[in-house]
Design an enzyme around this catalytic site. Structure first.
Site, PDB file in Angstrom:
ATOM      1  N   GLU A  22       0.834  -1.206   0.000  1.00  0.00           N
ATOM      2  CA  GLU A  22       0.000   0.000   0.000  1.00  0.00           C
ATOM      3  C   GLU A  22       0.877   1.269   0.000  1.00  0.00           C
ATOM      4  OE1 GLU A  22      -3.065   0.772  -0.506  1.00  0.00           O
ATOM      5  OE2 GLU A  22      -2.764   2.879   0.079  1.00  0.00           O
ATOM      6  N   PRO A 227     -23.917  32.562   6.651  1.00  0.00           N
ATOM      7  CA  PRO A 227     -24.513  33.112   7.867  1.00  0.00           C
ATOM      8  C   PRO A 227     -23.526  33.843   8.769  1.00  0.00           C
ATOM      9  CG  PRO A 227     -24.193  30.767   8.108  1.00  0.00           C
ATOM     10  CD  PRO A 227     -23.803  31.099   6.694  1.00  0.00           C
ATOM     11  N   ASP A 250     -23.048  44.276   3.211  1.00  0.00           N
ATOM     12  CA  ASP A 250     -24.222  44.598   4.021  1.00  0.00           C
ATOM     13  C   ASP A 250     -23.907  44.555   5.499  1.00  0.00           C
ATOM     14  OD1 ASP A 250     -25.703  44.753   1.767  1.00  0.00           O
ATOM     15  OD2 ASP A 250     -26.665  42.807   1.992  1.00  0.00           O
ATOM     16  N   LYS A 272     -27.201  47.648   4.492  1.00  0.00           N
ATOM     17  CA  LYS A 272     -28.584  47.214   4.296  1.00  0.00           C
ATOM     18  C   LYS A 272     -29.071  46.347   5.444  1.00  0.00           C
ATOM     19  CE  LYS A 272     -30.811  46.763   0.953  1.00  0.00           C
ATOM     20  NZ  LYS A 272     -31.611  46.390  -0.173  1.00  0.00           N
ATOM     21  N   GLY A 304     -25.829  35.286   3.796  1.00  0.00           N
ATOM     22  CA  GLY A 304     -26.558  34.093   3.377  1.00  0.00           C
ATOM     23  C   GLY A 304     -26.361  33.809   1.905  1.00  0.00           C
ATOM     24  N   ASP A 305     -27.462  33.574   1.212  1.00  0.00           N
ATOM     25  CA  ASP A 305     -27.430  33.351  -0.230  1.00  0.00           C
ATOM     26  C   ASP A 305     -27.943  34.615  -0.907  1.00  0.00           C
ATOM     27  OD1 ASP A 305     -27.521  30.932  -2.433  1.00  0.00           O
ATOM     28  OD2 ASP A 305     -28.896  32.566  -2.860  1.00  0.00           O
ATOM     29  N   THR A 333     -27.866  29.853   3.019  1.00  0.00           N
ATOM     30  CA  THR A 333     -28.920  30.747   3.463  1.00  0.00           C
ATOM     31  C   THR A 333     -29.236  30.521   4.943  1.00  0.00           C
ATOM     32  OG1 THR A 333     -31.069  31.616   2.835  1.00  0.00           O
ATOM     33  CG2 THR A 333     -30.838  29.217   2.807  1.00  0.00           C
ATOM     34  N   ALA A 334     -29.860  31.533   5.562  1.00  0.00           N
ATOM     35  CA  ALA A 334     -30.112  31.493   7.012  1.00  0.00           C
ATOM     36  C   ALA A 334     -30.881  30.229   7.421  1.00  0.00           C
ATOM     37  CB  ALA A 334     -30.867  32.741   7.442  1.00  0.00           C
ATOM     38  N   MET A 384     -36.991  37.841   8.278  1.00  0.00           N
ATOM     39  CA  MET A 384     -37.428  39.233   8.532  1.00  0.00           C
ATOM     40  C   MET A 384     -38.793  39.281   9.193  1.00  0.00           C
ATOM     41  SD  MET A 384     -36.060  41.137   5.095  1.00  0.00           S
ATOM     42  CE  MET A 384     -36.303  39.859   3.890  1.00  0.00           C
TER      43      MET A 384
HETATM   44  N1  SAH Z   1     -29.815  36.514   1.859  1.00  0.00           N
HETATM   45  C1  SAH Z   1     -30.012  36.203   3.263  1.00  0.00           C
HETATM   46  C2  SAH Z   1     -31.295  36.775   3.788  1.00  0.00           C
HETATM   47  C3  SAH Z   1     -31.293  38.273   3.850  1.00  0.00           C
HETATM   48  S1  SAH Z   1     -32.779  38.930   4.512  1.00  0.00           S
HETATM   49  C4  SAH Z   1     -29.941  34.673   3.445  1.00  0.00           C
HETATM   50  O1  SAH Z   1     -29.967  33.943   2.463  1.00  0.00           O
HETATM   51  O2  SAH Z   1     -29.847  34.222   4.596  1.00  0.00           O
HETATM   52  C5  SAH Z   1     -32.341  39.194   6.173  1.00  0.00           C
HETATM   53  C6  SAH Z   1     -32.973  38.174   7.070  1.00  0.00           C
HETATM   54  O3  SAH Z   1     -32.290  36.938   6.953  1.00  0.00           O
HETATM   55  C7  SAH Z   1     -32.902  38.492   8.541  1.00  0.00           C
HETATM   56  O4  SAH Z   1     -33.956  39.391   8.918  1.00  0.00           O
HETATM   57  C8  SAH Z   1     -33.073  37.149   9.163  1.00  0.00           C
HETATM   58  O5  SAH Z   1     -34.407  36.738   9.137  1.00  0.00           O
HETATM   59  C9  SAH Z   1     -32.309  36.280   8.183  1.00  0.00           C
HETATM   60  N2  SAH Z   1     -30.915  36.047   8.593  1.00  0.00           N
HETATM   61  C10 SAH Z   1     -29.806  36.493   7.995  1.00  0.00           C
HETATM   62  N3  SAH Z   1     -28.699  36.032   8.608  1.00  0.00           N
HETATM   63  C11 SAH Z   1     -29.126  35.272   9.620  1.00  0.00           C
HETATM   64  C12 SAH Z   1     -28.492  34.503  10.630  1.00  0.00           C
HETATM   65  N4  SAH Z   1     -27.155  34.431  10.709  1.00  0.00           N
HETATM   66  N5  SAH Z   1     -29.253  33.827  11.508  1.00  0.00           N
HETATM   67  C13 SAH Z   1     -30.602  33.881  11.428  1.00  0.00           C
HETATM   68  N6  SAH Z   1     -31.251  34.579  10.509  1.00  0.00           N
HETATM   69  C14 SAH Z   1     -30.536  35.276   9.619  1.00  0.00           C
END
Ligand code: SAH
Length: 473
Positions: A22, A227, A250, A272, A304-305, A333-334, A384
């Site tokens: 091996e 996140p 943001d 934002k 997030g995404d 995403t969150a 949100m």
């Molecule tokens: N594009 C982001 C969402 C943006 S809108 C994504 O895909 O996650 C913003 C909202 O996303 C927040 O009000 C909350 O509801 C959520 N969010 C973003 N980051 C977060 C985190 N680390 N933990 C929990 N919720 C989160």
């Protein structure tokens, strides 16, 4: 330095292996990436992987230890015979006939050490520690692997093929700038996106015009920052961050993610967040387009995404309307980060087989109409929503959802300030108020298909989980 790194020519040459274990198979896997012929010499049986190689004609096997004839002109000898005396003898033989030798796990007998390799053929990075710290070498390799995109070798090969053309058309004093642009500007970006033809055409046009363009028609990448924790970033996101001249980010983007950008990149906070002071979207659109128009590599970094409640659509349209190359780099995403924090799936077989991702905040005057999206068999991931929990609760109950539907709040999922609260639909607003939960938080409301799964333990259950800085646990 006790050793000196060099790249050995392998095409048209032979590498000899004494052994069929091996350990030898591991070395052969490395050498098989080169163009060298493989000769295995051992009287012992070969491990199946090597037997298959020999049967397929990809290696030659002599059922004896190598002799001087086998080694004549060989590029390297690897030794792992399983017998110390034989190892020493073969190392001496190699030295007599002038072939560099590597005896596996016997640095004292080695003339040559195998490095850790990052392979973007023809671009090859070799990392060596002179045998002191192989684990460190592997860590360094992982870091380099992450920053060199898979298509980089193809760009280097393309550059190699175009060298003559560039020499013919680009005057000497502009050549260096030309290649710098090729490997840092638009051609590299196109190749990284998988558009090899685009990269080739861009390079050729520039060469024929006598040099790198003054303005490199910058680009915009909408990049998902995930996140918060930097190890939840994609490798592609990291590459874009390192390429960017300017980053517009943001409020929710974690500083530890921003730290991955090049030190000399400009960082612009566009602030934002719902309700917070922020740039108007039109201004963001105009500013990122103007920067790319000036030839800058622009990263629009979003939490997030970027494609989930990130107003990506407006930014993509603005870029397209201005004729600027735009790319979307996905992120976690969150809701996905929340599932990870809970160690619980977003969809659960037979109970919730539909995932609805919804925002509780719309344009002023519009109704989110959450009730319409909620039905038995659904996990509702609410973004949100923290500032209007009472309305959300009432709206979902009015839509017929049982008051005892499970609700999970995850605040700051995936980052240091993470908090988790379990509750039920009928008391979610009250429980969240008592726990003092705040934005950013995502709320998962589950309405299972048939009957309700009984909840264990007392509600509400609040879990504050301070994480180590860096998000690792
Ligand atoms: N594009 C982001 C969402 C943006 S809108 C994504 O895909 O996650 C913003 C909202 O996303 C927040 O009000 C909350 O509801 C959520 N969010 C973003 N980051 C977060 C985190 N680390 N933990 C929990 N919720 C989160």
């Amino acid at each position: 330095m006790k050793t000196f790194p060099m790249f050995l020519r392998m095409d048209g040459r032979r590498v000899v292996f004494a052994g069929g274990s091996e350990e030898i198979a591991r070395k052969i896997r490395l050498i098989r990436r080169t163009e060298a012929a493989i000769l295995i010499c051992t009287p012992d049986p070969l491990v199946p992987e090597l037997a298959v190689l020999v049967a397929a004609g990809d290696a030659v096997h002599h059922p004896r230890w190598p002799d001087a004839r086998d080694l004549a002109g060989a590029a390297l000898l690897f030794v792992a015979t399983g017998d110390d005396a034989t190892d020493v003898e073969l190392a001496q033989l190699a030295r007599r006939v002038g072939v560099p030798v590597n005896v596996v796990d016997r640095p004292d007998l080695c003339d040559a050490y195998t490095p850790c390799i990052v392979d973007r053929d023809p671009v090859v990075v070799a990392i060596g520690t002179e045998g002191t710290a192989p684990v460190l070498a592997r860590q360094i390799r992982a870091g380099i692997e992450a920053t060199l995109e898979p298509g980089l070798g193809r760009l280097a090969a393309l550059a190699g093929r175009m060298r003559g053309m560039v020499e013919d058309h680009v005057p000497k004093h502009r050549r260096r700038a030309f290649w710098e642009w090729a490997f840092a500007g638009r051609p590299r970006h196109l190749q990284a996106k998988g558009d090899g033809a685009g990269a080739a055409i861009t390079l050729r046009d520039a060469a024929l015009s006598g040099g790198a363009p003054d303005r490199d028609g910058g680009w915009i990448a909408l990049v998902g920052a995930g996140p918060g924790a930097r190890d939840l970033l994609t490798l592609r996101a990291m590459q874009r961050l390192q390429q960017a001249d300017v980053i517009f980010y943001d409020r929710l983007v974690d500083p530890e993610v921003l730290d991955l950008a090049r030190r000399d990149a400009d960082r612009v906070f566009v602030g934002k967040e719902v309700g917070a002071h922020s740039w108007p979207q039109d201004q963001i659109n105009a500013t990122i387009v103007a920067a790319a128009w000036r030839g800058l590599r622009v990263v629009r970094l979003k939490s997030g995404d970027p494609s989930v409640f990130g107003r990506a659509c407006e930014e993509i349209e603005a870029a397209r309307a201005a004729g600027i190359a735009v790319e979307l780099v996905p992120g976690i995403t969150a809701a996905s980060a929340a599932a990870a924090s809970l160690t619980r799936a977003l969809t659960e077989r037979q109970a919730t087989e539909r995932l609805v991702v919804a925002t509780a905040t719309c344009k002023p005057g519009d109704r989110a109409d959450l009730g319409a999206a909620f039905a038995p068999g659904t996990t509702l991931a609410l973004y949100m929503a923290m500032h209007r929990l009472a309305e959300v609760e009432a709206e979902l109950i009015a839509a017929g959802a049982p008051r005892h539907c499970e609700v999970e709040f995850v605040q700051q999922a995936g980052s240091a300030g993470e908090r988790i609260l379990r509750s039920t639909l009928g008391r979610m607003a009250a429980d969240a108020a008592v726990a003092g939960l705040r934005n950013p938080a995502v709320i998962l409301v589950r309405w299972p298909k048939e009957g309700m799964v009984e909840l264990a333990g007392d509600l509400p259950r609040l879990r504050d989980r301070p994480l180590a800085v860096g998000g690792t646990r």
